[in-house]
Enzyme design. Sequence first.
Site, PDB file in Angstrom:
ATOM      1  N   LYS A   1      43.256  18.163   6.719  1.00 10.86           N
ATOM      2  CA  LYS A   1      43.093  17.238   7.127  1.00 10.86           C
ATOM      3  C   LYS A   1      42.434  16.191   5.960  1.00 10.86           C
ATOM      4  CE  LYS A   1      42.324  17.241  12.434  1.00 10.86           C
ATOM      5  NZ  LYS A   1      41.627  17.006  13.070  1.00 10.86           N
TER       6      LYS A   1
ATOM      7  N   LYS B   1      54.579  21.764  12.859  1.00 15.43           N
ATOM      8  CA  LYS B   1      54.098  21.889  14.728  1.00 15.43           C
ATOM      9  C   LYS B   1      53.922  20.032  15.035  1.00 15.43           C
ATOM     10  CE  LYS B   1      50.051  21.339  15.521  1.00 15.43           C
ATOM     11  NZ  LYS B   1      48.072  20.933  15.367  1.00 15.43           N
TER      12      LYS B   1
ATOM     13  N   LYS C   1      49.902  14.715  17.358  1.00 19.34           N
ATOM     14  CA  LYS C   1      49.330  13.304  17.378  1.00 19.34           C
ATOM     15  C   LYS C   1      49.418  12.107  16.112  1.00 19.34           C
ATOM     16  CE  LYS C   1      45.970  14.888  21.112  1.00 19.34           C
ATOM     17  NZ  LYS C   1      44.129  15.335  20.540  1.00 19.34           N
TER      18      LYS C   1
HETATM   19  P1  TYM Z   1      43.576  19.441  20.059  1.00 20.39           P
HETATM   20  O1  TYM Z   1      43.059  17.972  20.839  1.00 20.39           O
HETATM   21  O2  TYM Z   1      44.381  18.878  18.703  1.00 20.39           O
HETATM   22  O3  TYM Z   1      44.347  20.001  21.102  1.00 20.39           O
HETATM   23  C1  TYM Z   1      44.133  20.103  22.091  1.00 20.39           C
HETATM   24  C2  TYM Z   1      44.455  21.659  23.062  1.00 20.39           C
HETATM   25  O4  TYM Z   1      45.885  21.508  22.299  1.00 20.39           O
HETATM   26  C3  TYM Z   1      46.989  22.561  21.351  1.00 20.39           C
HETATM   27  N1  TYM Z   1      48.097  21.989  20.733  1.00 20.39           N
HETATM   28  C4  TYM Z   1      49.626  22.376  21.374  1.00 20.39           C
HETATM   29  N2  TYM Z   1      49.864  23.411  21.274  1.00 20.39           N
HETATM   30  C5  TYM Z   1      50.598  23.647  21.206  1.00 20.39           C
HETATM   31  N3  TYM Z   1      51.849  23.302  20.565  1.00 20.39           N
HETATM   32  C6  TYM Z   1      51.350  22.736  20.035  1.00 20.39           C
HETATM   33  N4  TYM Z   1      51.968  21.720  19.001  1.00 20.39           N
HETATM   34  C7  TYM Z   1      50.370  22.084  19.818  1.00 20.39           C
HETATM   35  N5  TYM Z   1      49.560  20.878  19.470  1.00 20.39           N
HETATM   36  C8  TYM Z   1      48.217  21.217  19.940  1.00 20.39           C
HETATM   37  C9  TYM Z   1      45.624  22.769  21.199  1.00 20.39           C
HETATM   38  O5  TYM Z   1      45.984  23.931  20.599  1.00 20.39           O
HETATM   39  C10 TYM Z   1      44.601  22.800  21.798  1.00 20.39           C
HETATM   40  O6  TYM Z   1      44.669  23.446  22.315  1.00 20.39           O
HETATM   41  N6  TYM Z   1      39.362  21.265  17.820  1.00 20.39           N
HETATM   42  C11 TYM Z   1      40.818  21.436  19.335  1.00 20.39           C
HETATM   43  C12 TYM Z   1      39.337  21.179  20.610  1.00 20.39           C
HETATM   44  C13 TYM Z   1      38.443  21.354  20.140  1.00 20.39           C
HETATM   45  C14 TYM Z   1      38.638  22.553  21.287  1.00 20.39           C
HETATM   46  C15 TYM Z   1      37.194  22.976  21.810  1.00 20.39           C
HETATM   47  C16 TYM Z   1      38.848  22.985  22.300  1.00 20.39           C
HETATM   48  C17 TYM Z   1      36.971  21.267  20.452  1.00 20.39           C
HETATM   49  N7  TYM Z   1      36.338  21.274  21.547  1.00 20.39           N
HETATM   50  C18 TYM Z   1      36.283  23.979  22.168  1.00 20.39           C
HETATM   51  C19 TYM Z   1      38.880  24.545  22.276  1.00 20.39           C
HETATM   52  C20 TYM Z   1      37.140  24.737  22.339  1.00 20.39           C
HETATM   53  C21 TYM Z   1      41.661  19.901  18.688  1.00 20.39           C
HETATM   54  O7  TYM Z   1      41.662  19.185  17.813  1.00 20.39           O
HETATM   55  O8  TYM Z   1      42.098  20.250  19.893  1.00 20.39           O
END
Ligand code: TYM
Length: 327
Positions: free
Chosen positions: A112, A194, A197
Amino acid sequence: MKKVIFSGIQPSGNLHIGNYVGAIAQWVKLQNESEAFFCIVDLHAITVPQDPETLREKVLDTAALYIACGIDPKKAHIFVQSENPDHPYLAWLLNCITPFGQLERMTQFKDKSKKQQEGTNAGLFDYPVLMAADILLYQTDEVPVGEDQKQHIEITRDLAEKFNRDFGQTVKVPEALIQNETSRIMSLQNPTSKMSKSDNDPMGTINLLDGVEIVSEKVAKAVTDSGTEIVKREDKLAISNLLTIHSVFSESSIQEIEKEYKGKSYAEFKKGLADLLNKKLDPIREKYNSIREDVKFLRQILDEGASYARSKSSKTLREVRVKMGLG
Ligand code: TYM
């Protein structure tokens, strides 16, 4: 005693089927048997620039989508991260025991920060510490996430262990809950990258709120591999990815789907997948449309969620502060 599970999603864009498959589908099952906290992590979202008005709306969009996907506010606690100040508070305390070098090694930070042309902000660097605080505040047993979050859960575990070692047993060391088969959904346009978004190519990502025609078009135009066989194999990344998506939405095994499409063409398989996705996404879109405008209803759920979350997190935070000699 029920297990505690905690997870979150950034309200920074439309949620896509990767988020659904990697995270939300697991949450829907887990909410029945655990004490579940599903957070909308807006403090994480602002580590990259956001338009303030749009962000406020996206938080409500995300809450409505959680519910539309099957998260039941009577079973699970849905809340907004910035509405519980214990999160940034604990993050600060954890900062003071976090090795700088470990944050420098985070792959998500490296990726990032490369994209931020005018220099990287400190929030992005510190992102994993806030995530650790999110999780540790609730004495979490399990964190259901996609594969891309694995490194963040590892640092969370390291910080929990370090805190307990330095100050005495205080926080639970959580486990990541990652489904091997479905934890990494790839872009429909590039099966080595992957689904995301922030993908520049909108054709690579199917959003949960994409309309019927858009979903059909994106599936029809998804890249495929050479050959004609519809099988999951290492040399068939694109078809394997589509099979994984099919398997989650149809709740069938890969073998069953391979059998169903044996001898059929890629076009037939894609048509079947598009119809399946539309059939499954339709009720989500409908439910979303029926609740999104009801801001009072959404606010009530988020207010109750935040209030319950604070009642739990404040206990951990108090203990951490006392152990560190604060207050
Ligand atoms: P974020 O918002 O990027 O994604 C949310 C969740 O979706 C999963 N994910 C995917 N799983 C499978 N294939 C994909 N292409 C894919 N893209 C996204 C992510 O693994 C995630 O589970 N850092 C985290 C948010 C967060 C969080 C937390 C999660 C903040 N605090 C505490 C768990 C516990 C994030 O950016 O997710």
